[in-house]
Design a protein around this motif. Structure first.
Motif, PDB file in Angstrom:
ATOM      1  N   VAL A  68       0.920  -1.276   0.043  1.00 35.26           N
ATOM      2  CA  VAL A  68       0.059   0.055  -0.002  1.00 35.26           C
ATOM      3  C   VAL A  68       0.856   1.214   0.013  1.00 35.26           C
ATOM      4  O   VAL A  68       1.976   1.211   0.869  1.00 35.26           O
ATOM      5  N   PHE A  69       0.551   2.214  -0.823  1.00 37.47           N
ATOM      6  CA  PHE A  69       1.371   3.369  -1.090  1.00 37.47           C
ATOM      7  C   PHE A  69       0.615   4.666  -0.791  1.00 37.47           C
ATOM      8  O   PHE A  69      -0.015   5.443  -1.868  1.00 37.47           O
ATOM      9  N   PRO A  70       0.708   5.221   0.462  1.00 31.08           N
ATOM     10  CA  PRO A  70      -0.146   6.172   0.572  1.00 31.08           C
ATOM     11  C   PRO A  70       0.438   7.544   0.648  1.00 31.08           C
ATOM     12  O   PRO A  70       1.763   7.442   0.130  1.00 31.08           O
ATOM     13  N   GLY A  71      -0.067   8.515   0.538  1.00 34.03           N
ATOM     14  CA  GLY A  71       0.710   9.952   0.445  1.00 34.03           C
ATOM     15  C   GLY A  71      -0.207  11.005   1.177  1.00 34.03           C
ATOM     16  O   GLY A  71      -1.443  11.087   0.593  1.00 34.03           O
ATOM     17  N   GLN A  72       0.424  12.098   1.697  1.00 34.11           N
ATOM     18  CA  GLN A  72      -0.500  13.324   1.568  1.00 34.11           C
ATOM     19  C   GLN A  72       0.655  14.509   1.646  1.00 34.11           C
ATOM     20  O   GLN A  72       1.749  14.281   2.201  1.00 34.11           O
ATOM     21  N   GLY A  73       0.399  15.700   1.621  1.00 31.44           N
ATOM     22  CA  GLY A  73       0.887  16.707   1.550  1.00 31.44           C
ATOM     23  C   GLY A  73       1.241  17.340   0.065  1.00 31.44           C
ATOM     24  O   GLY A  73       0.758  16.978  -0.957  1.00 31.44           O
ATOM     25  N   ALA A  74       2.354  18.366  -0.028  1.00 30.97           N
ATOM     26  CA  ALA A  74       2.808  19.017  -1.179  1.00 30.97           C
ATOM     27  C   ALA A  74       3.439  17.999  -2.042  1.00 30.97           C
ATOM     28  O   ALA A  74       4.454  17.186  -1.395  1.00 30.97           O
ATOM     29  N   MET A  75       3.216  17.954  -3.333  1.00 31.86           N
ATOM     30  CA  MET A  75       3.970  16.745  -4.293  1.00 31.86           C
ATOM     31  C   MET A  75       5.455  16.899  -4.154  1.00 31.86           C
ATOM     32  O   MET A  75       6.282  15.911  -4.190  1.00 31.86           O
ATOM     33  N   ARG A  76       6.001  18.330  -4.327  1.00 28.14           N
ATOM     34  CA  ARG A  76       7.381  18.296  -4.235  1.00 28.14           C
ATOM     35  C   ARG A  76       8.083  17.846  -2.806  1.00 28.14           C
ATOM     36  O   ARG A  76       9.021  16.997  -3.190  1.00 28.14           O
ATOM     37  N   ASP A  77       7.420  18.096  -1.714  1.00 28.45           N
ATOM     38  CA  ASP A  77       7.966  17.405  -0.608  1.00 28.45           C
ATOM     39  C   ASP A  77       7.656  15.786  -0.685  1.00 28.45           C
ATOM     40  O   ASP A  77       8.525  15.050  -0.263  1.00 28.45           O
ATOM     41  N   CYS A  78       6.751  15.222  -1.193  1.00 27.28           N
ATOM     42  CA  CYS A  78       6.415  13.877  -1.273  1.00 27.28           C
ATOM     43  C   CYS A  78       7.541  12.976  -2.120  1.00 27.28           C
ATOM     44  O   CYS A  78       8.194  12.228  -1.733  1.00 27.28           O
ATOM     45  N   MET A  79       7.873  13.467  -3.239  1.00 25.01           N
ATOM     46  CA  MET A  79       8.790  13.203  -4.370  1.00 25.01           C
ATOM     47  C   MET A  79      10.074  13.215  -3.582  1.00 25.01           C
ATOM     48  O   MET A  79      10.976  12.356  -3.742  1.00 25.01           O
ATOM     49  N   ARG A  80      10.430  14.306  -2.972  1.00 23.19           N
ATOM     50  CA  ARG A  80      11.702  14.709  -2.230  1.00 23.19           C
ATOM     51  C   ARG A  80      12.036  13.459  -1.290  1.00 23.19           C
ATOM     52  O   ARG A  80      12.988  12.843  -1.216  1.00 23.19           O
ATOM     53  N   THR A  81      10.947  13.317  -0.249  1.00 22.93           N
ATOM     54  CA  THR A  81      11.128  12.332   0.754  1.00 22.93           C
ATOM     55  C   THR A  81      11.027  11.086   0.559  1.00 22.93           C
ATOM     56  O   THR A  81      11.781  10.162   1.097  1.00 22.93           O
ATOM     57  N   LEU A  82      10.573  10.539  -0.606  1.00 28.43           N
ATOM     58  CA  LEU A  82      10.293   9.332  -1.083  1.00 28.43           C
ATOM     59  C   LEU A  82      11.789   8.930  -1.699  1.00 28.43           C
ATOM     60  O   LEU A  82      12.445   7.930  -1.499  1.00 28.43           O
ATOM     61  N   GLU A  83      12.571  10.000  -2.444  1.00 28.16           N
ATOM     62  CA  GLU A  83      13.803   9.778  -3.052  1.00 28.16           C
ATOM     63  C   GLU A  83      14.854   9.517  -1.845  1.00 28.16           C
ATOM     64  O   GLU A  83      15.675   8.833  -1.717  1.00 28.16           O
ATOM     65  N   VAL A  84      14.601  10.407  -0.842  1.00 30.77           N
ATOM     66  CA  VAL A  84      15.837  10.450   0.332  1.00 30.77           C
ATOM     67  C   VAL A  84      15.534   9.225   1.141  1.00 30.77           C
ATOM     68  O   VAL A  84      16.704   8.731   1.817  1.00 30.77           O
ATOM     69  N   SER A  85      14.221   8.787   1.316  1.00 28.70           N
ATOM     70  CA  SER A  85      14.210   7.407   2.058  1.00 28.70           C
ATOM     71  C   SER A  85      14.767   6.355   1.497  1.00 28.70           C
ATOM     72  O   SER A  85      15.096   5.282   2.259  1.00 28.70           O
ATOM     73  N   GLY A  86      15.149   6.304   0.188  1.00 27.90           N
ATOM     74  CA  GLY A  86      15.581   5.116  -0.052  1.00 27.90           C
ATOM     75  C   GLY A  86      14.688   4.206  -0.768  1.00 27.90           C
ATOM     76  O   GLY A  86      14.881   3.129  -1.027  1.00 27.90           O
ATOM     77  N   LEU A  87      13.216   4.537  -0.660  1.00 25.50           N
ATOM     78  CA  LEU A  87      12.363   3.698  -1.108  1.00 25.50           C
ATOM     79  C   LEU A  87      11.720   3.887  -2.489  1.00 25.50           C
ATOM     80  O   LEU A  87      10.827   3.081  -2.996  1.00 25.50           O
TER      81      LEU A  87
END
Length: 217
Positions: free
Chosen positions: A46-65
């Motif tokens: 399951v791949f949820p998400g909330q918040g601003a897209m720029r932050d979501c894509m950045r944190t997804l990258e930083v998380s290594g996931l």
């Protein structure tokens, strides 16, 4: 054991999703995952998400996931929720942010002349606000195992300012209306994704999660 990984990259209502999944599927092993290997080991994601897209894509990258999500999208049942659905597309108008490009299409904002269609009554136009928040009907566009037991035009709970506009119309399995008719559910092969929040949608949302747990694409 049916192991369900909830992707925790720091931008989502993960615990609410986990509680809803546990209620829908008490015999499943629900895991909030912060490591790629845990997502890789899971039987479904399951791949949820909330918040601003720029932050979501950045944190997804930083998380290594990011790569783990892309692998899951290729080889196991994956359910995208809210911004998690939007992230599957090519690009978002929210900051002109490139997304995962699993599905071709653009994430658009409820704004500008396209927001209210020509057939939207004037009194309804005056009531339209962004974000779109609250219960709204979902019209099922074609049969799908995740719609099993959920009547057409069931209400689900929405909170969003943007919506995905698929380049391929065949991806759309659900639409709703808020000033204009917009896609709110997409599906292809092993992926199903929704703009609304099943975990906030009472029994229909739990049924959708139950269907996902039982789904074998």
């Amino acid at each position: 054991m049916n192991t369900i990984a909830i992707v925790d990259y720091g931008m989502g209502n993960f615990h609410s999703v986990a509680r809803a999944l546990q209620a829908a599927a008490p015999n499943a092993d629900i895991q909030i995952c912060r490591k790629a290997q845990d997502i890789d080991r899971a039987s479904r994601v399951v791949f949820p998400g909330q918040g601003a897209m720029r932050d979501c894509m950045r944190t997804l990258e930083v998380s290594g996931l990011r790569e783990a999500v892309l692998r899951a999208a290729r080889n196991k049942p994956l359910l995208g929720v809210c911004v998690g659905e939007q992230m599957l597309f090519t690009v978002s108008e929210e900051g002109d942010v490139p997304c995962l490009d699993i599905f071709p299409g653009v994430v658009k904002r409820f704004a500008g002349p396209q927001f209210a269609s020509n057939d939207t009554p004037s009194q309804e136009r005056e009531l339209l606000k962004v974000p779109h928040m609250g219960w709204n009907q979902v019209e099922q566009q074609r049969p799908h195992p995740l719609w099993a037991g959920i009547p057409d035009k069931t209400h689900f709970y929405f909170v969003h300012s943007y919506y995905a506009a698929p380049a391929d119309e065949s991806l759309t399995v659900g639409v709703s209306h808020y000033g204009l008719r917009f896609t709110c559910a997409v599906a292809a092969a092993n992926i199903f994704a929704v703009q609304f929040h099943p975990e906030k949608s009472a029994s229909p949302g739990l049924r959708l999660y139950r269907n996902f747990v039982d789904w074998n694409p």
